[in-house]
Design a protein around this motif. Structure first.
Motif, short mmCIF file in Angstrom:
data_model
loop_
_atom_site.label_atom_id
_atom_site.label_comp_id
_atom_site.label_asym_id
_atom_site.label_seq_id
_atom_site.Cartn_x
_atom_site.Cartn_y
_atom_site.Cartn_z
N ALA A 90 29.95 38.78 31.82
CA ALA A 90 29.03 38.28 32.84
C ALA A 90 29.73 38.08 34.18
O ALA A 90 29.10 38.12 35.24
CB ALA A 90 28.39 36.97 32.38
N LEU A 91 31.05 37.88 34.17
CA LEU A 91 31.79 37.75 35.43
C LEU A 91 31.85 39.06 36.20
O LEU A 91 32.08 39.06 37.39
CB LEU A 91 33.23 37.28 35.16
CG LEU A 91 33.42 35.84 34.79
CD1 LEU A 91 34.90 35.58 34.53
CD2 LEU A 91 32.92 34.91 35.86
N ASP A 92 31.70 40.17 35.49
CA ASP A 92 31.69 41.50 36.12
C ASP A 92 32.99 41.78 36.87
O ASP A 92 32.99 42.40 37.92
CB ASP A 92 30.48 41.61 37.04
CG ASP A 92 29.97 43.04 37.15
OD1 ASP A 92 30.30 43.85 36.27
OD2 ASP A 92 29.26 43.34 38.12
N LEU A 93 34.12 41.34 36.31
CA LEU A 93 35.41 41.55 36.96
C LEU A 93 35.75 43.02 37.09
O LEU A 93 36.43 43.42 38.04
CB LEU A 93 36.52 40.85 36.17
CG LEU A 93 36.51 39.33 36.19
CD1 LEU A 93 37.58 38.78 35.26
CD2 LEU A 93 36.71 38.79 37.59
N ASP A 94 35.26 43.84 36.16
CA ASP A 94 35.58 45.26 36.22
C ASP A 94 34.92 45.96 37.40
O ASP A 94 35.35 47.03 37.81
CB ASP A 94 35.25 45.97 34.91
CG ASP A 94 33.83 45.75 34.43
OD1 ASP A 94 33.14 44.86 34.97
OD2 ASP A 94 33.42 46.47 33.50
N ALA A 95 33.90 45.35 38.01
CA ALA A 95 33.22 45.95 39.16
C ALA A 95 34.13 46.05 40.37
O ALA A 95 34.03 46.98 41.17
CB ALA A 95 31.96 45.17 39.51
N SER A 96 35.06 45.10 40.52
CA SER A 96 35.95 45.09 41.68
C SER A 96 37.40 45.39 41.32
O SER A 96 38.27 45.35 42.18
CB SER A 96 35.86 43.74 42.39
OG SER A 96 36.27 42.71 41.51
N LEU A 97 37.65 45.70 40.06
CA LEU A 97 39.02 45.85 39.59
C LEU A 97 39.79 46.94 40.32
O LEU A 97 40.95 46.75 40.69
CB LEU A 97 39.01 46.14 38.08
CG LEU A 97 40.32 45.97 37.35
CD1 LEU A 97 40.80 44.52 37.41
CD2 LEU A 97 40.19 46.40 35.91
N GLU A 98 39.18 48.07 40.58
CA GLU A 98 39.90 49.20 41.18
C GLU A 98 40.35 48.94 42.61
O GLU A 98 41.37 49.46 43.03
CB GLU A 98 39.05 50.47 41.12
CG GLU A 98 38.93 51.03 39.73
CD GLU A 98 38.21 52.35 39.68
OE1 GLU A 98 38.15 53.04 40.72
OE2 GLU A 98 37.71 52.69 38.61
N GLU A 99 39.60 48.15 43.38
CA GLU A 99 39.97 47.94 44.77
C GLU A 99 40.66 46.59 45.03
O GLU A 99 41.04 46.30 46.15
CB GLU A 99 38.75 48.08 45.69
CG GLU A 99 37.69 47.03 45.52
CD GLU A 99 36.58 47.43 44.54
OE1 GLU A 99 35.66 46.63 44.37
OE2 GLU A 99 36.64 48.52 43.96
N SER A 100 40.84 45.79 43.99
CA SER A 100 41.42 44.45 44.15
C SER A 100 42.66 44.27 43.30
O SER A 100 42.90 45.03 42.37
CB SER A 100 40.40 43.40 43.69
OG SER A 100 39.20 43.49 44.39
N VAL A 101 43.42 43.24 43.63
CA VAL A 101 44.40 42.70 42.71
C VAL A 101 43.67 41.58 42.00
O VAL A 101 43.11 40.69 42.65
CB VAL A 101 45.65 42.17 43.45
CG1 VAL A 101 46.55 41.40 42.49
CG2 VAL A 101 46.41 43.31 44.11
N THR A 102 43.63 41.62 40.68
CA THR A 102 42.88 40.63 39.91
C THR A 102 43.83 39.80 39.07
O THR A 102 44.62 40.33 38.29
CB THR A 102 41.85 41.33 38.99
OG1 THR A 102 40.99 42.12 39.80
CG2 THR A 102 41.03 40.31 38.22
N ILE A 103 43.75 38.48 39.26
CA ILE A 103 44.54 37.52 38.48
C ILE A 103 43.56 36.72 37.64
O ILE A 103 42.60 36.16 38.16
CB ILE A 103 45.31 36.55 39.39
CG1 ILE A 103 46.33 37.29 40.25
CG2 ILE A 103 45.99 35.47 38.56
CD1 ILE A 103 47.02 36.39 41.28
N VAL A 104 43.82 36.66 36.33
CA VAL A 104 42.98 35.86 35.44
C VAL A 104 43.86 34.84 34.74
O VAL A 104 44.73 35.19 33.94
CB VAL A 104 42.24 36.72 34.39
CG1 VAL A 104 41.34 35.84 33.53
CG2 VAL A 104 41.43 37.83 35.07
#
Length: 151
Positions: A90-104
C-alpha cells in the motif's frame, strides 16, 4: 564492520555512504530501538543534499525529500508499524524506486522483494553504551564489491 563512537560519527558515516548512492538504490536499515537508524538516515540525507528536516517517519510511515542539487530524491520510510506485505504494498514504494534513493527503517523481512539489488545495513549497540557497530551487506550485482566502510 565499523564501530562508531558518537551520533556525529554515525552522521559522518552516512555522509560517506551517500557518496556511493544513486537513483534506484534501496537501503534496508535494521537494529534495535535507539540504535541510530534515523541518525544514519540524516547523514545520508546530508550527503545527498536533500531538503529536510530528516526525522523518524514512524507515524507518517514515509516521507519524500527532494534534492536541492539536481540529484535523486530521498524516500525515507519506516516499516515499524506495518503489519505485513499488504501494508508494504500500500505504500507503493516501488513506484518511485527507480528514480530515488529509498531508505526503509525496520524493513528487514518486509521489503527485500522491492529490488534484486539492495544494501542491508545492520546497526547494533551494547546496552548502556554510546558506541554502535554498523555492518553493511550488499545483495545483488550493484553491491557485489561493498566494503563495510563506505569511505
Amino acid at each position: 564492520m565499523e564501530t562508531l563512537a558518537t551520533a556525529e560519527d554515525m552522521r559522518a558515516f552516512g555522509v560517506r555512504l551517500a557518496a556511493r548512492l544513486r537513483a534506484g538504490d534501496l537501503l534496508i536499515l535494521s537494529g534495535p530501538l535507539g540504535a541510530g537508524k534515523t541518525t544514519l538516515a540524516q547523514g545520508i540525507a546530508e550527503g545527498l543534499k536533500v531538503r529536510g528536516p530528516i526525522t523518524s517517519p514512524t507515524f507518517v510511515i514515509a516521507r519524500v525529500h527532494p534534492s536541492l542539487c539536481g540529484g535523486p530524491p530521498l524516500v525515507h520510510a519506516d516499516a515499524y508499524r506495518l503489519g505485513g506485505d499488504l501494508e508494504v504494498d500500500a505504500l507503493d514504494l516501488d513506484a518511485s524506486l527507480e528514480e530515488s534513493v529509498t531508505i526503509v527503517e525496520w524493513g528487514e523481512g518486509l521489503v527485500e522483494g522491492l529490488a534484486e539489488d539492495r544494501l542491508e545495513v545492520h546497526i547494533d549497540r551494547e546496552s548502556g553504551a554510546d558506541a554502535r557497530t554498523v555492518e553493511l551487506r550488499g545483495v545483488g550485482a550493484r553491491w557485489a564489491d561493498t566494503p563495510s566502510d563506505p569511505a
